[in-house]
Motif scaffolding. Structure first.
Motif, mmCIF file in Angstrom:
data_model
loop_
_atom_site.group_PDB
_atom_site.id
_atom_site.type_symbol
_atom_site.label_atom_id
_atom_site.label_comp_id
_atom_site.label_asym_id
_atom_site.label_seq_id
_atom_site.Cartn_x
_atom_site.Cartn_y
_atom_site.Cartn_z
ATOM 1 N N SER A 16 98.516 7.602 14.221
ATOM 2 C CA SER A 16 97.986 6.358 13.673
ATOM 3 C C SER A 16 96.906 5.775 14.576
ATOM 4 C CB SER A 16 99.096 5.338 13.397
ATOM 5 O OG SER A 16 99.876 5.218 14.544
ATOM 6 N N PHE A 17 97.076 6.003 15.892
ATOM 7 C CA PHE A 17 96.037 5.543 16.814
ATOM 8 C C PHE A 17 94.715 6.253 16.512
ATOM 9 C CE2 PHE A 17 93.617 6.172 20.729
ATOM 10 C CZ PHE A 17 93.407 4.850 21.094
ATOM 11 N N MET A 18 94.843 7.589 16.257
ATOM 12 C CA MET A 18 93.636 8.358 15.974
ATOM 13 C C MET A 18 92.971 7.878 14.686
ATOM 14 S SD MET A 18 94.670 12.179 17.098
ATOM 15 C CE MET A 18 93.384 12.960 16.164
ATOM 16 N N MET A 19 93.819 7.547 13.688
ATOM 17 C CA MET A 19 93.252 7.081 12.426
ATOM 18 C C MET A 19 92.500 5.771 12.625
ATOM 19 S SD MET A 19 95.974 8.052 9.536
ATOM 20 C CE MET A 19 95.374 6.876 8.377
ATOM 21 N N VAL A 20 93.158 4.868 13.412
ATOM 22 C CA VAL A 20 92.504 3.576 13.660
ATOM 23 C C VAL A 20 91.164 3.805 14.352
ATOM 24 C CG1 VAL A 20 92.647 1.442 15.006
ATOM 25 C CG2 VAL A 20 94.612 2.211 13.675
ATOM 26 N N SER A 21 91.197 4.728 15.373
ATOM 27 C CA SER A 21 89.932 4.905 16.085
ATOM 28 C C SER A 21 88.891 5.584 15.197
ATOM 29 C CB SER A 21 90.129 5.648 17.392
ATOM 30 O OG SER A 21 90.782 6.851 17.140
ATOM 31 N N LEU A 22 89.375 6.411 14.239
ATOM 32 C CA LEU A 22 88.413 7.014 13.309
ATOM 33 C C LEU A 22 87.757 5.949 12.447
ATOM 34 C CD1 LEU A 22 89.693 10.348 11.764
ATOM 35 C CD2 LEU A 22 87.614 9.897 13.036
ATOM 36 N N VAL A 23 88.597 5.049 11.933
ATOM 37 C CA VAL A 23 88.085 3.981 11.093
ATOM 38 C C VAL A 23 87.166 3.074 11.902
ATOM 39 C CG1 VAL A 23 88.745 1.932 9.759
ATOM 40 C CG2 VAL A 23 90.071 4.026 9.544
ATOM 41 N N LYS A 24 87.531 2.936 13.199
ATOM 42 C CA LYS A 24 86.769 2.010 14.039
ATOM 43 C C LYS A 24 85.356 2.509 14.333
ATOM 44 C CE LYS A 24 87.642 -1.273 16.208
ATOM 45 N NZ LYS A 24 87.648 -2.250 17.234
ATOM 46 N N ALA A 25 85.190 3.856 14.399
ATOM 47 C CA ALA A 25 83.854 4.372 14.681
ATOM 48 C C ALA A 25 82.926 3.915 13.571
ATOM 49 C CB ALA A 25 83.894 5.887 14.753
ATOM 50 N N GLY A 26 81.734 3.472 13.958
ATOM 51 C CA GLY A 26 80.797 3.005 12.952
ATOM 52 C C GLY A 26 80.325 4.158 12.086
ATOM 53 N N GLU A 27 80.327 3.924 10.781
ATOM 54 C CA GLU A 27 79.933 5.002 9.877
ATOM 55 C C GLU A 27 78.716 4.585 9.067
ATOM 56 O OE1 GLU A 27 82.837 7.384 7.363
ATOM 57 O OE2 GLU A 27 81.786 6.207 5.844
ATOM 58 N N VAL A 28 77.795 5.510 8.937
ATOM 59 C CA VAL A 28 76.707 5.262 7.998
ATOM 60 C C VAL A 28 76.748 6.333 6.918
ATOM 61 C CG1 VAL A 28 75.015 3.981 9.370
ATOM 62 C CG2 VAL A 28 75.116 6.445 9.590
ATOM 63 N N GLU A 29 76.780 5.874 5.690
ATOM 64 C CA GLU A 29 76.675 6.824 4.589
ATOM 65 C C GLU A 29 75.214 6.818 4.163
ATOM 66 O OE1 GLU A 29 78.514 8.018 0.261
ATOM 67 O OE2 GLU A 29 78.609 5.944 0.943
ATOM 68 N N VAL A 30 74.565 7.965 4.248
ATOM 69 C CA VAL A 30 73.115 8.011 4.063
ATOM 70 C C VAL A 30 72.751 8.807 2.813
ATOM 71 C CG1 VAL A 30 70.910 8.537 5.164
ATOM 72 C CG2 VAL A 30 72.895 7.961 6.584
ATOM 73 N N LEU A 31 72.142 8.103 1.863
ATOM 74 C CA LEU A 31 71.709 8.769 0.632
ATOM 75 C C LEU A 31 70.248 9.209 0.791
ATOM 76 C CD1 LEU A 31 72.609 7.590 -2.908
ATOM 77 C CD2 LEU A 31 70.332 8.435 -2.454
ATOM 78 N N HIS A 32 70.015 10.500 0.628
ATOM 79 C CA HIS A 32 68.649 11.031 0.767
ATOM 80 C C HIS A 32 68.510 12.272 -0.097
ATOM 81 C CE1 HIS A 32 69.850 14.482 3.297
ATOM 82 N NE2 HIS A 32 70.837 13.688 3.647
ATOM 83 N N TRP A 33 67.263 12.789 -0.171
ATOM 84 C CA TRP A 33 67.060 13.991 -0.990
ATOM 85 C C TRP A 33 66.466 15.144 -0.187
ATOM 86 C CZ3 TRP A 33 63.996 9.546 -2.021
ATOM 87 C CH2 TRP A 33 62.630 9.679 -1.823
ATOM 88 N N TRP A 34 66.707 15.117 1.118
ATOM 89 C CA TRP A 34 66.123 16.160 1.962
ATOM 90 C C TRP A 34 67.046 17.370 2.065
ATOM 91 C CZ3 TRP A 34 64.516 11.775 5.758
ATOM 92 C CH2 TRP A 34 63.277 11.265 5.347
#
Ligand code: GAL
Length: 418
Positions: A16-34
């Motif tokens: 659960s600690f790992m899950m929390v730290s996963l969620v905690k890492a900043g995430e960017v979802e990037v939509l592109h066409w490259w």
């Protein structure tokens, strides 16, 4: 027993600690066409830089040249209240998205990084909404390029053309020698890309601006436009029968392999040559589209950022904006992508001869007033007017419509879209 239980508990705790730290890492979802070879290699640079800073890159790549499919996906996501963190959006559309009130104000990172001091004002203005940055520019692409395989020209005893007359003479020889003169992809955006370059070549920079930036009816329905439309059909007669629907990078592949002699395409095509290990000036030659040498039709890629609530994701988002205009990304990405940096202060040592020429031509065109935004690549007119122009271009190209009728149609279609 107790021991086993505590080990299990410990495992659950760790998980659960790992899950929390996963969620905690900043995430960017990037939509592109490259998604082509050269494009994917280029965008991977940004992913790598973000990951190095501890952020998570969630890739939302939507295949389809010039982003038509990506824009459809973006609209669907936004309408359902679930936009990505960042999306590749260009030109006047940036204003439309900002109008919806969904975009993050990027002023804090822009101030900290001094974007106003390093990005040309014309570019900054496109990225700003009511004076605030809502998008970050990535690069400058040039549209009016012609990519040639010198070996094919040599085998056919033909010259790389500088005028449309020379083009026709060379194309005939190439065809007779059993090669495809022009590698072409029959998709509306590719047709428009080639056509606007022909318009610049035949009408000149001033005429192009009147027709495709100012939407001036007199220019749209004129003898110059009719001549450009006729040239467009002449070029078509030197393409192969499998062109309809072909992706742009497959067309580039035909030139790379030596099946075709040339392709009219923006300099993202160079990314394909480079990704295939080809050397400019040796394995391939880049020339401006015939008669368009003094003009620079520009196309600037950019990302808009949608508002996110989570603090870590906000950090990742602002890191992405900072990295895009940072020195490392501007250099490595643009070297791979075929474009040139959009900001000042980037060393030129690693750029090839085509990029260096593009940099010089950009400056010269800016000074001479022959630097104009690409209509085909969403820089010049509203999406509605662009769509109207695309319809006329594609209908003309794929039917027996006369050039006179198409020129008149430009005026009607644009008026209906405005
Ligand atoms: C353009 C875009 C380029 C390149 C090309 C083909 O609109 O600006 O970066 O990706 O489409 O997909």
């Amino acid at each position: 027993m107790v021991r086993r239980f505590s080990i299990q508990l410990f495992a659950v705790f760790i998980a659960s600690f790992m899950m929390v730290s996963l969620v905690k890492a900043g995430e960017v979802e990037v939509l592109h066409w490259w998604t082509s070879g050269g494009e994917a290699k280029s965008v991977a640079v940004l992913k790598g830089l973000l990951e190095k800073e501890g952020h998570v890159w969630k890739d939302m790549a939507v295949a389809g040249g010039a982003g038509a499919n990506a824009m459809t996906v973006l609209k669907t996501r936004a309408v359902s209240g679930n936009p990505p963190t960042a999306a590749q959006v260009k030109g006047p559309q940036i204003q439309d998205w900002a109008d919806e009130g969904l975009l993050t104000n990027l002023d804090p990172v822009a101030k900290q990084e001094k974007w106003d001091d390093m990005v040309p004002k014309v570019v900054a203005d496109i990225m700003k909404y009511e004076g605030h940055y809502v998008a970050v520019p990535v690069n400058v692409h040039r549209i009016n390029w012609m990519w040639c395989n010198p070996e094919v020209f040599k085998k056919a005893g033909a010259q790389i053309p500088k005028t449309w007359e020379e083009f026709e003479a060379s194309a005939k020889k190439i065809k007779e020698a059993g090669f495809i003169p022009v590698a072409f992809g029959g998709q509306a955006w590719q047709e428009a890309t080639v056509f606007e370059s022909i318009v610049v070549g035949q009408g000149g920079a001033e005429f192009y601006k009147k027709a495709f930036v100012d939407v001036d009816p007199k220019a749209l329905n004129s003898s110059t436009m009719i001549k450009a439309l006729d040239t467009f059909k002449m070029v078509k007669s030197y393409t192969d029968k499998d062109a309809p629907g072909r992706d742009w990078n497959l067309a580039t592949g035909m030139v790379i392999k030596g099946d075709a002699a040339m392709q009219f395409m923006g300099d993202w095509a160079k990314g394909e040559f480079l990704a295939a290990g080809k050397k400019p000036g040796e394995d391939f030659v880049a020339m401006p589209v015939p008669e368009s040498a003094g003009t620079f039709l520009f196309n600037i890629d950019s990302f808009i950022m949608f508002e996110v609530k989570d603090k870590e994701s906000q950090k990742a988002q602002s890191a992405m904006a900072r990295l895009i205009l940072g020195e490392t990304f501007q250099e490595v990405f643009n070297v791979n992508k075929g474009s040139i940096p959009v900001r000042s202060g980037i060393p030129t040592a690693n750029f090839d001869s085509v990029a260096l020429q593009s940099m010089d031509d950009f400056k010269e065109a800016a000074a001479k007033g022959t630097l104009h935004p690409s209509m085909a690549h969403e820089m010049a007119v509203s999406p509605a007017v662009r769509g109207a122009f695309f319809d006329v271009i594609t209908n003309f190209y794929n039917s027996n419509m006369t050039a006179e009728k198409a020129a008149a149609e430009f005026v009607n279609a644009a008026a209906a879209a405005m």
